[in-house]
Write an enzyme that holds these catalytic residues in place. Structure first.
Site, PDB file in Angstrom:
ATOM      1  N   TYR A 148     -25.207   4.700  24.440  1.00  0.00           N
ATOM      2  CA  TYR A 148     -26.309   4.975  23.608  1.00  0.00           C
ATOM      3  C   TYR A 148     -27.295   3.840  23.373  1.00  0.00           C
ATOM      4  CZ  TYR A 148     -29.165   6.143  19.212  1.00  0.00           C
ATOM      5  OH  TYR A 148     -29.844   6.459  18.147  1.00  0.00           O
ATOM      6  N   ILE A 149     -26.912   2.618  22.675  1.00  0.00           N
ATOM      7  CA  ILE A 149     -27.895   1.536  22.448  1.00  0.00           C
ATOM      8  C   ILE A 149     -28.091   0.811  23.754  1.00  0.00           C
ATOM      9  CG2 ILE A 149     -28.345  -0.674  21.260  1.00  0.00           C
ATOM     10  CD1 ILE A 149     -26.058   0.512  18.950  1.00  0.00           C
ATOM     11  N   ASP A 197     -19.636  -0.330  32.951  1.00  0.00           N
ATOM     12  CA  ASP A 197     -18.957   0.719  31.720  1.00  0.00           C
ATOM     13  C   ASP A 197     -18.117   1.530  32.335  1.00  0.00           C
ATOM     14  OD1 ASP A 197     -20.915   2.188  29.310  1.00  0.00           O
ATOM     15  OD2 ASP A 197     -18.972   2.949  30.097  1.00  0.00           O
ATOM     16  N   ASN A 210     -17.099   6.850  26.897  1.00  0.00           N
ATOM     17  CA  ASN A 210     -18.041   7.419  25.973  1.00  0.00           C
ATOM     18  C   ASN A 210     -19.478   7.691  26.625  1.00  0.00           C
ATOM     19  OD1 ASN A 210     -18.095   8.733  23.513  1.00  0.00           O
ATOM     20  ND2 ASN A 210     -19.223   6.853  22.489  1.00  0.00           N
ATOM     21  N   PHE A 234     -22.129  -4.641  25.050  1.00  0.00           N
ATOM     22  CA  PHE A 234     -22.082  -3.477  24.090  1.00  0.00           C
ATOM     23  C   PHE A 234     -20.777  -2.927  24.191  1.00  0.00           C
ATOM     24  CE2 PHE A 234     -26.371  -3.716  25.496  1.00  0.00           C
ATOM     25  CZ  PHE A 234     -27.230  -3.636  24.205  1.00  0.00           C
ATOM     26  N   SER A 276     -22.162  -5.778  13.693  1.00  0.00           N
ATOM     27  CA  SER A 276     -22.483  -4.488  12.814  1.00  0.00           C
ATOM     28  C   SER A 276     -22.504  -5.060  11.235  1.00  0.00           C
ATOM     29  CB  SER A 276     -21.348  -3.583  13.091  1.00  0.00           C
ATOM     30  OG  SER A 276     -21.398  -2.454  11.985  1.00  0.00           O
ATOM     31  N   TYR A 310     -12.002  -1.172  13.231  1.00  0.00           N
ATOM     32  CA  TYR A 310     -13.158  -1.400  13.888  1.00  0.00           C
ATOM     33  C   TYR A 310     -13.957  -2.482  13.081  1.00  0.00           C
ATOM     34  CZ  TYR A 310     -18.028  -0.731  15.090  1.00  0.00           C
ATOM     35  OH  TYR A 310     -19.411  -0.972  15.702  1.00  0.00           O
ATOM     36  N   LYS A 324     -14.977  -6.416  15.015  1.00  0.00           N
ATOM     37  CA  LYS A 324     -16.297  -7.201  15.039  1.00  0.00           C
ATOM     38  C   LYS A 324     -16.491  -8.197  14.376  1.00  0.00           C
ATOM     39  CE  LYS A 324     -18.493  -3.636  17.074  1.00  0.00           C
ATOM     40  NZ  LYS A 324     -18.837  -3.895  18.587  1.00  0.00           N
TER      41      LYS A 324
HETATM   42  P1  NAD Z   1     -21.328   4.027  22.843  1.00  0.00           P
HETATM   43  O1  NAD Z   1     -20.019   4.351  22.796  1.00  0.00           O
HETATM   44  O2  NAD Z   1     -22.723   5.029  23.203  1.00  0.00           O
HETATM   45  O3  NAD Z   1     -21.555   2.793  23.970  1.00  0.00           O
HETATM   46  C1  NAD Z   1     -20.348   2.067  24.414  1.00  0.00           C
HETATM   47  C2  NAD Z   1     -20.320   1.991  25.737  1.00  0.00           C
HETATM   48  O4  NAD Z   1     -19.125   1.050  26.149  1.00  0.00           O
HETATM   49  C3  NAD Z   1     -19.927   3.612  26.364  1.00  0.00           C
HETATM   50  O5  NAD Z   1     -20.636   3.740  27.448  1.00  0.00           O
HETATM   51  C4  NAD Z   1     -18.495   3.143  26.708  1.00  0.00           C
HETATM   52  O6  NAD Z   1     -18.221   4.021  27.885  1.00  0.00           O
HETATM   53  C5  NAD Z   1     -18.290   1.852  26.964  1.00  0.00           C
HETATM   54  N1  NAD Z   1     -16.908   1.152  26.782  1.00  0.00           N
HETATM   55  C6  NAD Z   1     -16.101   1.317  25.834  1.00  0.00           C
HETATM   56  N2  NAD Z   1     -14.999   0.494  26.271  1.00  0.00           N
HETATM   57  C7  NAD Z   1     -15.080  -0.294  27.452  1.00  0.00           C
HETATM   58  C8  NAD Z   1     -14.148  -0.685  28.261  1.00  0.00           C
HETATM   59  N3  NAD Z   1     -13.281  -1.240  27.829  1.00  0.00           N
HETATM   60  N4  NAD Z   1     -14.948  -1.101  29.376  1.00  0.00           N
HETATM   61  C9  NAD Z   1     -16.025  -0.725  30.035  1.00  0.00           C
HETATM   62  N5  NAD Z   1     -16.907   0.054  29.085  1.00  0.00           N
HETATM   63  C10 NAD Z   1     -16.437   0.409  27.989  1.00  0.00           C
HETATM   64  O7  NAD Z   1     -21.951   3.062  21.769  1.00  0.00           O
HETATM   65  P2  NAD Z   1     -23.129   2.510  21.137  1.00  0.00           P
HETATM   66  O8  NAD Z   1     -23.701   3.249  19.848  1.00  0.00           O
HETATM   67  O9  NAD Z   1     -24.200   2.263  22.104  1.00  0.00           O
HETATM   68  O10 NAD Z   1     -22.945   0.946  20.455  1.00  0.00           O
HETATM   69  C11 NAD Z   1     -22.715  -0.040  21.408  1.00  0.00           C
HETATM   70  C12 NAD Z   1     -22.265  -1.137  20.758  1.00  0.00           C
HETATM   71  O11 NAD Z   1     -22.722  -1.436  19.298  1.00  0.00           O
HETATM   72  C13 NAD Z   1     -20.616  -1.055  20.252  1.00  0.00           C
HETATM   73  O12 NAD Z   1     -20.206  -2.349  20.548  1.00  0.00           O
HETATM   74  C14 NAD Z   1     -20.658  -0.639  18.975  1.00  0.00           C
HETATM   75  O13 NAD Z   1     -19.594  -1.135  18.223  1.00  0.00           O
HETATM   76  C15 NAD Z   1     -21.903  -1.591  18.409  1.00  0.00           C
HETATM   77  N6  NAD Z   1     -22.355  -0.897  17.327  1.00  0.00           N
HETATM   78  C16 NAD Z   1     -22.948   0.527  17.135  1.00  0.00           C
HETATM   79  C17 NAD Z   1     -23.262   0.904  15.976  1.00  0.00           C
HETATM   80  C18 NAD Z   1     -24.038   2.523  15.796  1.00  0.00           C
HETATM   81  O14 NAD Z   1     -24.150   2.901  15.019  1.00  0.00           O
HETATM   82  N7  NAD Z   1     -24.218   3.074  16.972  1.00  0.00           N
HETATM   83  C19 NAD Z   1     -23.677   0.126  14.907  1.00  0.00           C
HETATM   84  C20 NAD Z   1     -23.143  -1.042  14.936  1.00  0.00           C
HETATM   85  C21 NAD Z   1     -22.597  -1.776  16.100  1.00  0.00           C
HETATM   86  N1  UFG Z   2     -23.517  10.934   5.276  1.00  0.00           N
HETATM   87  C1  UFG Z   2     -23.338  12.346   4.678  1.00  0.00           C
HETATM   88  N2  UFG Z   2     -22.786  13.375   5.537  1.00  0.00           N
HETATM   89  C2  UFG Z   2     -22.314  13.255   6.849  1.00  0.00           C
HETATM   90  C3  UFG Z   2     -22.305  12.094   7.332  1.00  0.00           C
HETATM   91  C4  UFG Z   2     -22.630  11.014   6.735  1.00  0.00           C
HETATM   92  O1  UFG Z   2     -23.533  12.350   3.626  1.00  0.00           O
HETATM   93  O2  UFG Z   2     -21.861  14.325   7.234  1.00  0.00           O
HETATM   94  C5  UFG Z   2     -23.738   9.878   4.261  1.00  0.00           C
HETATM   95  C6  UFG Z   2     -22.643   8.704   4.112  1.00  0.00           C
HETATM   96  O3  UFG Z   2     -22.110   9.002   3.203  1.00  0.00           O
HETATM   97  C7  UFG Z   2     -23.906   7.528   4.063  1.00  0.00           C
HETATM   98  C8  UFG Z   2     -24.784   7.877   4.964  1.00  0.00           C
HETATM   99  O4  UFG Z   2     -24.965   9.066   5.230  1.00  0.00           O
HETATM  100  O5  UFG Z   2     -24.164   7.293   2.882  1.00  0.00           O
HETATM  101  C9  UFG Z   2     -24.896   7.355   6.480  1.00  0.00           C
HETATM  102  O6  UFG Z   2     -23.704   7.383   6.845  1.00  0.00           O
HETATM  103  P1  UFG Z   2     -23.275   7.202   8.460  1.00  0.00           P
HETATM  104  O7  UFG Z   2     -21.904   7.674   8.760  1.00  0.00           O
HETATM  105  O8  UFG Z   2     -24.539   7.766   9.310  1.00  0.00           O
HETATM  106  O9  UFG Z   2     -23.453   5.752   8.681  1.00  0.00           O
HETATM  107  P2  UFG Z   2     -22.360   4.521   7.836  1.00  0.00           P
HETATM  108  O10 UFG Z   2     -23.531   3.782   7.234  1.00  0.00           O
HETATM  109  O11 UFG Z   2     -21.370   5.023   7.246  1.00  0.00           O
HETATM  110  O12 UFG Z   2     -22.054   3.785   9.182  1.00  0.00           O
HETATM  111  C10 UFG Z   2     -22.632   3.185  10.145  1.00  0.00           C
HETATM  112  C11 UFG Z   2     -21.730   3.009  11.491  1.00  0.00           C
HETATM  113  C12 UFG Z   2     -20.786   2.259  11.289  1.00  0.00           C
HETATM  114  C13 UFG Z   2     -20.875   0.989  10.742  1.00  0.00           C
HETATM  115  C14 UFG Z   2     -21.830   1.042   9.401  1.00  0.00           C
HETATM  116  C15 UFG Z   2     -22.168  -0.117   8.809  1.00  0.00           C
HETATM  117  O13 UFG Z   2     -21.762   4.322  11.784  1.00  0.00           O
HETATM  118  O14 UFG Z   2     -20.404   1.903  12.555  1.00  0.00           O
HETATM  119  O15 UFG Z   2     -22.740   1.903   9.481  1.00  0.00           O
HETATM  120  O16 UFG Z   2     -22.939  -0.936   9.774  1.00  0.00           O
HETATM  121  F1  UFG Z   2     -19.618   0.225  10.552  1.00  0.00           F
END
Ligand code: NAD
Ligand code: UFG
Length: 337
Positions: free
Chosen positions: A11-12, A31, A35, A80, A124, A149, A153
């Site tokens: 995604y990111i 990748d 996922n 990522f 994160s 998780y 990080k």
């Molecule tokens: P995502 O799952 O869409 O992307 C992660 C990618 O990494 C996937 O395409 C997956 O196939 C690949 N991957 C996982 N393990 C692997 C491995 N061992 N070797 C090669 N590829 C591998 O997730 P995202 O939301 O794009 O997140 C990217 C990064 O940002 C992650 O490290 C995640 O923890 C971090 N992050 C995400 C969020 C969020 O809310 N999306 C918040 C904070 C941090």
């Molecule tokens: N929420 C609902 N209903 C839902 C899902 C979420 O009410 O079905 C609420 C949660 O209680 C929270 C807010 O919406 O108040 C946001 O929740 P998210 O699950 O979207 O996000 P979080 O802040 O809980 O978690 C995110 C990332 C994690 C990361 C965290 C801290 O998903 O990976 O931020 O950075 F660890």
């Protein structure tokens, strides 16, 4: 720069690859597609006109990853790749440590071996744990993480800091993301998690397209302006642009810096619902339910460091986030297939 993007079909990562290409950088994606789908590569080409070199490689596979380093002369790495589901990490801690820590160590070893000294890492806001009050500042350090998780990080941050101490040429920016949402305005790339979404905006998206019949709002008795949880949502395209600035900054300095990437604004769950209703012109049915274990009332970023060090400020607001999330789910109700 020639940049290795691990997790670049995710995604990111995919949004970041688009922004890197827009700024003239060359990307190589690694990748394992755990996922994500390789169809993302075609979408990136549709958006940018560029065919990105791709290796289906698991970063834990040192021999395969070493081949990628041998074949390419990288200037930098944006890392990522990792597993990211908080709940799943509680049930499967070893999978999370194995993937997110062992995988990262393999990558960092190869970076050092091949003299690739610039890194941007996806951390994160979860590393602040529940120890501090928002706005969260980088100088607070790390709090007590509340799930495996989050611990992966925090450990990655420590490993990177130690590599920086041991290697005088090493340069890394650790980005602590707040809540990334939305999608590219084309609707070609975005996020649709497998199964039932855990996060708020993907869940609402599924409700809006009729896959789920209502949203459960996890608690309305928090000490916030309307009782529901407040978070710092950031448009994924803004977040992607922060990576471009971060990797360009890492190329100009040595040492390790940690930077929040958020908007600095908090929105409540009810405010997000309203914004999504406006963006989609659809009613979002919701039910107030129990608090979700582990949730905190409020989490938002202090954004001064990103602004001062990287010149980064968000441009897109909550309306854009909801409009683009809706556009993506309408076009891709089952994700990128
Ligand atoms: P995502 O799952 O869409 O992307 C992660 C990618 O990494 C996937 O395409 C997956 O196939 C690949 N991957 C996982 N393990 C692997 C491995 N061992 N070797 C090669 N590829 C591998 O997730 P995202 O939301 O794009 O997140 C990217 C990064 O940002 C992650 O490290 C995640 O923890 C971090 N992050 C995400 C969020 C969020 O809310 N999306 C918040 C904070 C941090
Ligand atoms: N929420 C609902 N209903 C839902 C899902 C979420 O009410 O079905 C609420 C949660 O209680 C929270 C807010 O919406 O108040 C946001 O929740 P998210 O699950 O979207 O996000 P979080 O802040 O809980 O978690 C995110 C990332 C994690 C990361 C965290 C801290 O998903 O990976 O931020 O950075 F660890």
């Amino acid at each position: 720069m020639k940049i290795l993007v691990t997790g670049g079909t995710g995604y990111i990562g995919s949004h970041t690859v688009v922004e890197l290409i827009n700024k003239g950088h060359e990307c190589v994606i690694v990748d394992n597609l755990y996922n994500s789908s390789d169809k993302v590569l075609g979408r990136i080409k549709q958006i940018t006109g560029v065919e990105v070199k791709f290796y289906k490689v698991d970063i834990r596979d040192k021999d395969a990853l070493e081949e990628v380093f041998k074949e390419n002369n990288f200037d930098a790495v944006i890392h990522f790749a990792g597993l990211k589901a908080v709940g799943e990490s509680v049930a499967k801690p070893l999978e999370y440590y194995e993937n997110n820590i062992s995988g990262s160590i393999v990558l960092y070893e190869l970076m050092i071996k091949y003299h690739v000294n610039r890194l941007v890492f996806s951390s994160s806001a979860t590393v602040y744990g529940d120890s501090f009050t928002s706005p969260l500042k980088e100088e607070y350090g790390r709090g007590k993480t509340t799930n495996p998780y989050g611990s992966t990080k925090a450990i990655n941050e420590m490993i990177i800091e130690d590599i920086g101490k041991a290697n005088k040429d090493f340069s890394a920016i650790i980005l602590r993301y707040f809540n990334p949402v939305g999608a590219h305005e084309s609707g070609l790339i975005g996020e649709r998690p497998n199964g039932i979404p855990n996060n708020l905006v993907p869940y609402i998206s599924d409700v809006v397209v009729g896959k789920l019949d209502h949203l459960n709002v996890f608690g309305d008795d928090y000490d916030t302006r309307d009782g529901t949880g407040v978070r710092d949502y950031i448009h994924v395209v803004d977040l992607a642009k922060a990576h471009v600035l971060a990797i360009e900054h890492a190329a100009k300095q040595v040492g390790v810096d940690t930077i929040n990437v958020g908007s600095g604004n908090g929105y409540s769950v009810l405010e997000v619902i309203k914004a999504y209703e406006k963006a989609s012109n659809k009613k979002i049915p919701y039910v107030i339910s129990q608090r979700r274990p582990g949730d905190i009332a409020t989490c938002f970023a202090d954004t001064h460091k990103a602004s001062e060090l990287l010149g980064f400020n968000t441009k897109l607001g909550i309306e854009d986030m909801c409009k683009d999330a809706y556009n993506f789910i309408k076009k891709n109700p089952n994700g990128i297939e």
